[in-house]
Motif scaffolding. Sequence first.
Motif, PDB file in Angstrom:
ATOM      1  N   LYS A 212     -44.194  54.585 -19.449  1.00  0.00           N
ATOM      2  CA  LYS A 212     -43.170  54.497 -20.456  1.00  0.00           C
ATOM      3  C   LYS A 212     -41.991  54.138 -19.749  1.00  0.00           C
ATOM      4  CE  LYS A 212     -45.674  56.121 -23.917  1.00  0.00           C
ATOM      5  NZ  LYS A 212     -46.137  57.355 -24.155  1.00  0.00           N
ATOM      6  N   PRO A 213     -41.521  52.969 -19.900  1.00  0.00           N
ATOM      7  CA  PRO A 213     -40.301  52.550 -19.332  1.00  0.00           C
ATOM      8  C   PRO A 213     -39.220  53.237 -19.691  1.00  0.00           C
ATOM      9  CG  PRO A 213     -41.065  50.705 -20.714  1.00  0.00           C
ATOM     10  CD  PRO A 213     -42.088  51.902 -21.153  1.00  0.00           C
ATOM     11  N   VAL A 230     -45.068  55.422 -10.452  1.00  0.00           N
ATOM     12  CA  VAL A 230     -46.460  54.824 -10.651  1.00  0.00           C
ATOM     13  C   VAL A 230     -46.232  53.755 -11.555  1.00  0.00           C
ATOM     14  CG1 VAL A 230     -48.596  55.235 -10.548  1.00  0.00           C
ATOM     15  CG2 VAL A 230     -47.304  56.776  -9.619  1.00  0.00           C
ATOM     16  N   GLY A 231     -45.572  54.085 -12.548  1.00  0.00           N
ATOM     17  CA  GLY A 231     -45.643  53.359 -13.889  1.00  0.00           C
ATOM     18  C   GLY A 231     -45.484  51.661 -13.675  1.00  0.00           C
ATOM     19  N   ILE A 232     -46.259  50.963 -14.474  1.00  0.00           N
ATOM     20  CA  ILE A 232     -45.950  49.463 -14.491  1.00  0.00           C
ATOM     21  C   ILE A 232     -45.957  49.124 -16.016  1.00  0.00           C
ATOM     22  CG2 ILE A 232     -46.991  47.233 -13.668  1.00  0.00           C
ATOM     23  CD1 ILE A 232     -48.807  48.511 -11.842  1.00  0.00           C
ATOM     24  N   ASN A 233     -44.745  48.609 -16.435  1.00  0.00           N
ATOM     25  CA  ASN A 233     -44.559  48.180 -17.790  1.00  0.00           C
ATOM     26  C   ASN A 233     -43.981  46.701 -17.697  1.00  0.00           C
ATOM     27  OD1 ASN A 233     -45.138  51.153 -18.692  1.00  0.00           O
ATOM     28  ND2 ASN A 233     -43.178  51.425 -17.330  1.00  0.00           N
ATOM     29  N   GLY A 237     -39.103  41.743 -20.637  1.00  0.00           N
ATOM     30  CA  GLY A 237     -39.396  40.460 -19.699  1.00  0.00           C
ATOM     31  C   GLY A 237     -39.579  40.294 -18.316  1.00  0.00           C
ATOM     32  N   ARG A 238     -39.633  41.726 -17.926  1.00  0.00           N
ATOM     33  CA  ARG A 238     -39.875  41.997 -16.549  1.00  0.00           C
ATOM     34  C   ARG A 238     -40.609  43.063 -16.219  1.00  0.00           C
ATOM     35  NH1 ARG A 238     -35.586  45.045 -14.187  1.00  0.00           N
ATOM     36  NH2 ARG A 238     -34.293  46.152 -16.166  1.00  0.00           N
ATOM     37  N   THR A 256     -39.383  54.895  -5.059  1.00  0.00           N
ATOM     38  CA  THR A 256     -40.268  53.618  -4.921  1.00  0.00           C
ATOM     39  C   THR A 256     -39.593  52.495  -5.974  1.00  0.00           C
ATOM     40  OG1 THR A 256     -41.849  54.618  -6.139  1.00  0.00           O
ATOM     41  CG2 THR A 256     -42.191  55.136  -3.907  1.00  0.00           C
ATOM     42  N   PRO A 257     -39.622  51.448  -5.587  1.00  0.00           N
ATOM     43  CA  PRO A 257     -39.174  50.345  -6.617  1.00  0.00           C
ATOM     44  C   PRO A 257     -40.414  50.027  -7.232  1.00  0.00           C
ATOM     45  CG  PRO A 257     -39.457  49.306  -4.473  1.00  0.00           C
ATOM     46  CD  PRO A 257     -39.688  51.061  -4.227  1.00  0.00           C
ATOM     47  N   VAL A 258     -40.298  49.330  -8.677  1.00  0.00           N
ATOM     48  CA  VAL A 258     -41.262  48.829  -9.251  1.00  0.00           C
ATOM     49  C   VAL A 258     -40.778  47.337  -9.525  1.00  0.00           C
ATOM     50  CG1 VAL A 258     -43.003  48.572 -11.217  1.00  0.00           C
ATOM     51  CG2 VAL A 258     -42.324  50.971 -10.183  1.00  0.00           C
ATOM     52  N   PRO A 259     -41.595  46.287  -9.104  1.00  0.00           N
ATOM     53  CA  PRO A 259     -42.922  46.196  -8.181  1.00  0.00           C
ATOM     54  C   PRO A 259     -42.308  46.567  -6.844  1.00  0.00           C
ATOM     55  CG  PRO A 259     -42.055  43.952  -8.868  1.00  0.00           C
ATOM     56  CD  PRO A 259     -41.183  45.009  -9.700  1.00  0.00           C
TER      57      PRO A 259
END
Length: 284
Positions: A212-213, A230-233, A237-238, A256-259
């Motif tokens: 969930k962003p 851990v999330g990847i959303n 557009g990014r 931690t950054p994503v990505p």
Amino acid sequence: MPAQILDGREIARRLQEEIKKEVTRLQRELQVTPSLAVILVGDDPASAIYVRNKARACQEIGVKSDQYLLPADVPEETILRLIDKLNGDQSVHGILVQLPLPPHIEERKVLEAVLPSKDVDGFHPANLGGLLIGNPLFVASTPAGILELLDQAGVMIEGKHAVVVGWSVIVGKPTAFLLLQRRATVTVCQIWTQDLAFHTRQADILVVAAGKPKLITAPMVKEGAVVIDVGINRFEGRLVGDVDFAPVAEKASFITPVPGGVGPVTVAMLLRNTLEACKRACIA
Ligand code: NAD
């Protein structure tokens, strides 16, 4: 003071270098090449990217990887027969079934068909149960990667209050058990948790795997907390995680950054598990 960024790409690069040395040693001394079979069912674009990344990482460190691409309407029986064949193939050390599977396939049945000794993703009940008693053959790559990130940052886990948001079998639950095993006090939150912020504000170590962003905003984070996103959303557009990165980074000690955070270390852990599976097969 702003948080230190935990650079997953750099950590993964170092880990992969170490794994590569070991792969080369196995090839030289035992003439064995670790090998991973990856089964991808259907044409989910995100899954295709994950499989491609894993194949590229295997190639970079000298692990053999074979991909089995099956159509979305493949019968369950065909997947089970393929797994059976790979289980019996001594040149295959690790088997990974990329999730999610199409709805007509019983995910648990497929995951349980993989031999625990080749279950480099750590999703077989024998490995999940092993985690509960503190002795799994394989730990799932993402939870293992989260612990690796904490260790690489030199974060003391023992005695700390860790809060894990999300209780999925592939991320939240195994991460909670690994943290317990390392003597943290662990709170697990999920979608039914009341007053999520009350819990997250108590976290010395906050692991968020909800998908969930911007679920976690700065007021929900304790000053100096270690935040693992851990999330990847896909959002506006990014690619973003579950944490509102910039404001939370102002309060956290590590983030931690994503990505570029948990993702690359997850891939490194998969490679490490495949190497381990190969070594065990050589000894057996
Ligand atoms: P999932 O959908 O199986 O589980 C999500 C969990 O979050 C559930 O337990 C749910 O109860 C909880 N949740 C959802 N909304 C919530 C809310 N508002 N408050 C509290 N809890 C809430 O997902 P998953 O497979 O565990 O993955 C979670 C996220 O991590 C996804 O974004 C996924 O893409 C990402 N992921 C990343 C990696 C990686 O390598 N970086 C690996 C696996 C998953």
